[in-house]
Design a protein around this motif. Structure first.
Motif, PDB file in Angstrom:
ATOM      1  N   GLN A 118       0.908  -1.136   0.081  1.00 24.28           N
ATOM      2  CA  GLN A 118      -0.047   0.054   0.096  1.00 24.28           C
ATOM      3  C   GLN A 118       0.922   1.302   0.004  1.00 24.28           C
ATOM      4  OE1 GLN A 118      -3.448  -0.275  -0.272  1.00 24.28           O
ATOM      5  NE2 GLN A 118      -3.286  -2.389   0.064  1.00 24.28           N
ATOM      6  N   THR A 119       1.140   1.822  -1.122  1.00 27.05           N
ATOM      7  CA  THR A 119       1.922   2.862  -1.154  1.00 27.05           C
ATOM      8  C   THR A 119       1.484   4.218  -1.852  1.00 27.05           C
ATOM      9  OG1 THR A 119       3.862   1.720  -1.200  1.00 27.05           O
ATOM     10  CG2 THR A 119       4.170   3.723  -2.166  1.00 27.05           C
ATOM     11  N   LEU A 120       1.614   5.055  -1.268  1.00 27.70           N
ATOM     12  CA  LEU A 120       1.096   6.715  -2.059  1.00 27.70           C
ATOM     13  C   LEU A 120       2.467   7.342  -2.112  1.00 27.70           C
ATOM     14  CD1 LEU A 120      -0.868   8.801  -2.457  1.00 27.70           C
ATOM     15  CD2 LEU A 120      -1.271   8.965  -0.132  1.00 27.70           C
ATOM     16  N   VAL A 121       2.735   7.735  -3.638  1.00 29.53           N
ATOM     17  CA  VAL A 121       3.843   8.457  -3.920  1.00 29.53           C
ATOM     18  C   VAL A 121       3.386   9.913  -4.661  1.00 29.53           C
ATOM     19  CG1 VAL A 121       5.763   8.606  -5.456  1.00 29.53           C
ATOM     20  CG2 VAL A 121       5.353   6.512  -4.010  1.00 29.53           C
ATOM     21  N   ARG A 211      -9.150   4.346  -4.400  1.00 29.47           N
ATOM     22  CA  ARG A 211      -7.588   4.309  -4.231  1.00 29.47           C
ATOM     23  C   ARG A 211      -7.098   3.078  -4.472  1.00 29.47           C
ATOM     24  NH1 ARG A 211      -3.333   5.338   0.508  1.00 29.47           N
ATOM     25  NH2 ARG A 211      -1.654   4.019  -0.639  1.00 29.47           N
ATOM     26  N   PRO A 212      -6.285   2.979  -5.623  1.00 31.12           N
ATOM     27  CA  PRO A 212      -5.542   1.852  -6.148  1.00 31.12           C
ATOM     28  C   PRO A 212      -4.559   1.455  -4.932  1.00 31.12           C
ATOM     29  CG  PRO A 212      -5.341   3.384  -7.959  1.00 31.12           C
ATOM     30  CD  PRO A 212      -5.745   3.993  -6.691  1.00 31.12           C
ATOM     31  N   ALA A 213      -4.057   0.409  -4.729  1.00 32.97           N
ATOM     32  CA  ALA A 213      -2.967  -0.139  -3.445  1.00 32.97           C
ATOM     33  C   ALA A 213      -1.771   0.657  -3.967  1.00 32.97           C
ATOM     34  CB  ALA A 213      -2.680  -1.553  -3.840  1.00 32.97           C
ATOM     35  N   ARG A 214      -1.328   0.579  -5.026  1.00 38.74           N
ATOM     36  CA  ARG A 214      -0.151   1.747  -5.259  1.00 38.74           C
ATOM     37  C   ARG A 214      -0.420   3.005  -6.300  1.00 38.74           C
ATOM     38  NH1 ARG A 214       5.738  -1.241  -5.672  1.00 38.74           N
ATOM     39  NH2 ARG A 214       5.933  -1.545  -3.578  1.00 38.74           N
ATOM     40  N   VAL A 215      -0.492   3.989  -5.668  1.00 37.16           N
ATOM     41  CA  VAL A 215      -0.810   5.153  -6.473  1.00 37.16           C
ATOM     42  C   VAL A 215       0.145   6.481  -6.276  1.00 37.16           C
ATOM     43  CG1 VAL A 215      -2.114   6.013  -4.609  1.00 37.16           C
ATOM     44  CG2 VAL A 215      -2.909   6.663  -6.850  1.00 37.16           C
ATOM     45  N   ALA A 216       0.549   6.637  -7.739  1.00 38.67           N
ATOM     46  CA  ALA A 216       1.347   7.970  -7.719  1.00 38.67           C
ATOM     47  C   ALA A 216       0.390   9.245  -8.317  1.00 38.67           C
ATOM     48  CB  ALA A 216       2.531   7.754  -8.491  1.00 38.67           C
ATOM     49  N   LEU A 217       0.597  10.372  -7.601  1.00 35.85           N
ATOM     50  CA  LEU A 217      -0.260  11.634  -7.968  1.00 35.85           C
ATOM     51  C   LEU A 217       0.688  12.596  -8.523  1.00 35.85           C
ATOM     52  CD1 LEU A 217      -2.076  13.605  -7.369  1.00 35.85           C
ATOM     53  CD2 LEU A 217      -1.374  14.088  -5.230  1.00 35.85           C
ATOM     54  N   LEU A 218       0.746  13.030  -9.844  1.00 34.82           N
ATOM     55  CA  LEU A 218       1.464  13.845 -10.455  1.00 34.82           C
ATOM     56  C   LEU A 218       0.790  15.165 -10.512  1.00 34.82           C
ATOM     57  CD1 LEU A 218       2.725  11.938 -13.810  1.00 34.82           C
ATOM     58  CD2 LEU A 218       3.720  11.803 -11.488  1.00 34.82           C
ATOM     59  N   LEU A 219       1.764  16.039  -9.958  1.00 35.51           N
ATOM     60  CA  LEU A 219       1.522  17.519  -9.918  1.00 35.51           C
ATOM     61  C   LEU A 219       2.357  18.518 -10.740  1.00 35.51           C
ATOM     62  CD1 LEU A 219       0.784  17.649  -6.133  1.00 35.51           C
ATOM     63  CD2 LEU A 219      -1.128  17.984  -7.638  1.00 35.51           C
ATOM     64  N   GLY A 220       1.665  19.219 -11.426  1.00 30.09           N
ATOM     65  CA  GLY A 220       2.487  20.403 -12.415  1.00 30.09           C
ATOM     66  C   GLY A 220       2.233  21.903 -11.664  1.00 30.09           C
ATOM     67  N   ALA A 221       3.162  22.826 -12.277  1.00 30.50           N
ATOM     68  CA  ALA A 221       3.028  23.977 -11.860  1.00 30.50           C
ATOM     69  C   ALA A 221       1.462  24.669 -12.172  1.00 30.50           C
ATOM     70  CB  ALA A 221       4.092  24.766 -12.274  1.00 30.50           C
ATOM     71  N   GLU A 222       1.328  25.615 -11.377  1.00 34.62           N
ATOM     72  CA  GLU A 222       0.184  26.570 -11.669  1.00 34.62           C
ATOM     73  C   GLU A 222       0.482  27.327 -13.058  1.00 34.62           C
ATOM     74  OE1 GLU A 222      -1.477  29.028  -8.212  1.00 34.62           O
ATOM     75  OE2 GLU A 222      -0.145  27.636  -6.912  1.00 34.62           O
ATOM     76  N   GLY A 223      -0.388  27.219 -13.777  1.00 35.02           N
ATOM     77  CA  GLY A 223      -0.262  27.956 -15.080  1.00 35.02           C
ATOM     78  C   GLY A 223      -0.081  26.989 -16.112  1.00 35.02           C
TER      79      GLY A 223
END
Lengths: 276, 276
Positions: A118-121, A211-223
């Motif tokens: 179970q991992t959240l990255v 939620r998937p067991a192993r999930v990665a959340l990608l974030l980019g810059a505002e704009g």
């Protein structure tokens, strides 16, 4: 007991001289932690070695309990407010500074391979603002994210201000650099991660995401947001907003998504309703 | 076309002189808006009257479309970057400033009485930090909150920096002052609001909260939090966090709660599982 410093030019406190100017050029193998809350977090982290501490005289007695964990050879200096201000080059109201050694950054594949089932990255792409990166690390720590991955354009989480804004979260959550955002996605998938990209044009609203067991959340810059190629290749999720004012700070966005992912039932992966 | 200003001492741009110093003493009937995004939001708000605008020469052409809505008598000044910096007293990189008149603050009972059946209100108690208040207004606008109520210790949302951090949200969401936090709760209940206090010791986790038709969310400053008397009298809700690092920024907290309240099905009120 602390070693008193009365001369701002004392060579023993060289590492604290002109703190802001050194922030700008960067400290290759070291970082500076500022403030009592951050120092207390730092002293609990096994992966960082504290090289020295500099305290304003009036802060010493309140910190003696925390300093107990220091190895006996680690110097703790104290100075009057005036001398401390002269050393660092500006009025250092918090009166608490520490210099510590950076931990080596593990290869991303190694970091991911050691993660539990179970991992959240969190993956950051092009985030050049220290407030935002600090805020994201604060949220990552608050919601128990297992790691943060940084693309080459994302700024240093161990920059003094980023650590301060993170309230020490940047010292708590393991992180490493990746060669590129695309390589990050490849490595995440190779280790079983479902990759979610946050974007205003996302195909699924956040509230629909299980939620998937192993999930990665990608974030980019505002704009600019995340690169179009990443959005095409990954599962895209949006946070629906009120008409006419669709503007969220990226650190706030991370808090909303991490809260959602960490509070819904998990331990299973569901079929995704979209083609990839 | 804009009126060119070449002398920093020109009496016509008196309102823009020494902007930071005037921020500190406060502008009783006026406020200053800064930056293109904020100016564009301001020009769309009927409740504020723009008194004048000052632009760096290189910003004029990109803003002509937005300036069309100004009444013909409203002066728009332009100046070179050097003259503009000399007027405001620091390098004003954004090159876009406007002075506008504050709208009168309505009595709280009047503001609440005019609200629709489905209403989401935010109440701020003791929030003295402009970044946090700006961030909360940004989130309030993004999630369509109907109003923000400010206790006497909460700082001015129309402070220049608060408007900037709100990305104009402070100009979008109606707000007013209340005589005290206790009076705010009384007024909210008298107009049918369920009052929810956010606190780490809250009796219900946020994810369990169904949205009442009329709901008010109370937020206090990081550190002191909401006064104990308010917590005793209201429904308390927490955001569960990871063990050992229970620290969220209050603006991020507002984003998490407003997202939750605005995205769950509503239009009904449920029985509360606790005694009051």
């Amino acid at each position: 007991m602390p070693i008193p410093i009365s001369d701002p030019d004392d060579p023993r406190i060289e590492a604290y001289r002109a703190v802001r100017e050194r922030d700008l050029v960067g400290r290759e193998h070291r970082f500076v932690a500022e403030g009592e809350v951050v120092l207390r977090v730092l002293l609990k982290q096994a992966r960082f070695t504290v090289e020295s501490i500099l305290l304003s005289e009036n802060r010493v007695s309140g910190l003696l309990d925390a300093l107990d964990v220091l190895p006996s050879g680690t110097p703790v200096y104290s100075a009057s407010r005036a001398v401390m201000d002269a050393i660092v080059g500006f009025p250092i109201h918090r009166g608490v500074l520490a210099v510590a050694r950076r931990a080596p950054l593990p290869p991303v594949a190694e970091l991911l391979a050691g993660m539990p089932e179970q991992t959240l990255v969190v993956g950051l792409v092009g985030l050049a603002n220290h407030d935002n990166v600090g805020g994201i690390f604060r949220n990552a720590a608050a919601f128990g994210a297992n790691a943060v991955l940084l693309d080459p354009e994302t700024c240093d989480p161990l920059y003094r201000k980023a650590i301060r804004v993170s309230v020490g979260g940047a010292l708590v959550v393991p992180f490493t650099r990746v060669a590129s955002a695309a390589a990050m996605v490849t490595d995440l998938r190779a280790t079983g991660f479902e990759v979610i990209s946050l974007t205003p044009s996302g195909r699924e609203p956040l509230t629909q995401v299980r939620r998937p067991a192993r999930v990665a959340l990608l974030l980019g810059a505002e704009g600019p947001g995340l690169p179009a190629t990443l959005l095409e290749e990954t599962r895209t999720v949006s946070i629906p907003m009120s008409g006419g004012f669709d503007s969220l700070n990226v650190a706030t966005t991370s808090g909303i998504v991490l809260h959602h992912l960490s509070s819904i039932p998990h331990g299973y992966s569901v079929e995704q309703p979209h083609a990839r």
